[in-house]
Design a protein around this motif. Structure first.
Motif, short mmCIF file in Angstrom:
data_model
loop_
_atom_site.label_atom_id
_atom_site.label_comp_id
_atom_site.label_asym_id
_atom_site.label_seq_id
_atom_site.Cartn_x
_atom_site.Cartn_y
_atom_site.Cartn_z
N UNK A 60 0.86 -1.18 0.00
CA UNK A 60 0.00 0.00 0.00
C UNK A 60 0.89 1.23 0.00
N UNK A 61 0.81 2.03 -1.04
CA UNK A 61 1.52 3.30 -1.07
C UNK A 61 0.49 4.42 -1.09
N UNK A 62 0.83 5.58 -0.55
CA UNK A 62 -0.15 6.66 -0.48
C UNK A 62 0.52 8.02 -0.45
N UNK A 63 -0.25 9.04 -0.80
CA UNK A 63 0.20 10.41 -0.69
C UNK A 63 -0.10 10.92 0.71
N UNK A 64 0.94 11.37 1.43
CA UNK A 64 0.68 12.07 2.67
C UNK A 64 -0.16 13.32 2.40
N UNK A 65 -0.83 13.82 3.44
CA UNK A 65 -1.51 15.11 3.26
C UNK A 65 -0.51 16.15 2.75
N UNK A 66 -0.97 17.03 1.92
CA UNK A 66 -0.16 18.10 1.32
C UNK A 66 0.75 17.62 0.20
N UNK A 67 0.56 16.38 -0.28
CA UNK A 67 1.33 15.92 -1.44
C UNK A 67 0.40 15.23 -2.42
N UNK A 68 0.85 15.21 -3.69
CA UNK A 68 0.13 14.47 -4.72
C UNK A 68 -1.34 14.82 -4.81
N UNK A 69 -2.17 13.81 -4.76
CA UNK A 69 -3.62 13.98 -4.93
C UNK A 69 -4.36 13.98 -3.61
N UNK A 70 -3.64 13.90 -2.50
CA UNK A 70 -4.30 13.96 -1.19
C UNK A 70 -4.67 15.40 -0.84
N UNK A 71 -5.48 15.54 0.20
CA UNK A 71 -5.98 16.85 0.59
C UNK A 71 -4.86 17.77 1.05
N UNK A 72 -5.07 19.06 0.86
CA UNK A 72 -4.16 20.08 1.36
C UNK A 72 -4.64 20.56 2.72
N UNK A 73 -3.69 20.78 3.60
CA UNK A 73 -4.00 21.32 4.92
C UNK A 73 -4.00 22.84 4.85
N UNK A 74 -4.20 23.47 6.00
CA UNK A 74 -4.19 24.93 6.07
C UNK A 74 -3.05 25.39 6.97
#
Length: 314
Positions: free
Chosen positions: A76-90
């Motif tokens: 299982x590989x994934x985008x951390x938040x704030x990278x790739x297609x995952x959600x952006x934080x504030x």
């Protein structure tokens, strides 16, 4: 604390076909979505791969993920938040805040390494996986270590690659790399030029990637989505992390620590400190390896992670 040095190994076996999923999304609490992808059979042992600072999941090369799947893992590989297609934080992070955090001044970060570890737990929950083997690179190694100390029942074995404990006296990069890491050049071409420069500085001197390979990966990274502000938020999470050394002494799962002896980004002292802190950890030091995963070394990485996971049954 066993220590080994490694050189690449090779195999002439014909690779078996591997089932690869589409890119999917896991909704987490707080409205965050993580993009992920799997390789192999869900009936095999789950292996969660955690990427480092500013890195999308595609930096875990598909061929490397397939090699891990052929070794018996459900990868299982994934985008951390704030990278790739995952959600952006504030939250805005200035360069002056990063400098203050680097020298140890108290700074409030938009989120922490613990929050990033909680994201990984949320992904496992989404997939219905109670526990997994976990391997992380650089910041991903910090996240993986945090998973092991804060969510110990979710980790079967731990692989910490080119990472550190959070102790400020070991593993820290030179501040001259900050401008390179905060690649803010405008547009796709500017991002590619900055990325090539970065990897020429921190990549493996004994296993250099060609300029064409670096440009191709940078273009793919840009096209999937990059965020300069996201890199700043992740970097501040790294700079404000606590020293995990005391808590790492409580880790009981099989652990392998892998570090390049030519790593200019995270000094090898970080890997040595990690292995010293975790009882029974296996330390693998690799000549000529910098702060990347050269294809020539993939067989060594696969062997190390497979051997470490087999220690669970032993």
């Amino acid at each position: 604390m066993p220590t080994r040095r490694s050189r690449p190994t090779a195999s002439s076996a014909e690779p078996a076909p591997v089932v690869v999923s589409e890119e999917l999304f896991a909704p987490l609490s707080g409205g965050m979505d993580l993009c992920y992808q799997t390789f192999g059979s869900p009936d095999d042992e789950p292996l969660l791969l955690v990427m480092g600072l500013g890195g999308p999941m595609t930096w875990w090369d598909p061929a490397f993920c397939e090699a891990l799947a052929r070794a018996g893992f459900f990868v299982i590989r994934y985008d951390n938040r704030d990278t790739g297609r995952s959600s952006r934080a504030r939250g805005r992070v200035t360069r002056s805040a990063l400098v203050r955090a680097f020298v140890g001044a108290p700074i409030r970060a938009p989120y922490s390494i613990s929050d990033l570890a909680a994201d990984a737990v949320g992904l496992l929950d989404h997939l219905g996986i109670e526990s997994a083997h976990v391997a992380g690179i650089s910041m991903g190694g910090m996240i993986s270590q945090t998973l092991a100390v804060e969510h110990p029942t979710r980790v079967r074995s731990l692989g910490s690659i080119m990472s550190s404990t959070g102790r400020r006296s070991v593993g820290w990069q030179h501040p001259k790399l900050f401008p390179t890491l905060l690649n803010g050049r405008a547009g796709r071409d500017g991002y590619i030029r900055g990325s090539v420069r970065t990897w020429q500085l921190i990549g493996s001197p004994a296993y250099p990637m060609t300029r064409e390979e670096l440009e191709r990966r940078a273009g793919e990274t840009y096209d999937r989505g990059v965020s300069l502000s996201g890199v700043g938020r992740q970097m501040l999470a790294v700079l404000t992390q606590p020293d995990r050394t005391p808590r790492l002494r409580s880790v009981t799962v099989p652990t392998v620590v892998i570090h390049g002896l030519a790593d200019p980004m995270v000094h090898v002292s970080g890997g040595r400190a990690t292995s010293a802190a975790i009882p029974g950890a296996d330390l693998l030091l690799i000549d000529g390896m910098g702060h990347d995963l050269p294809a020539a070394l993939w067989p060594s990485f696969v062997t190390a992670l497979r051997r470490n996971a087999d220690r669970v049954r032993a």
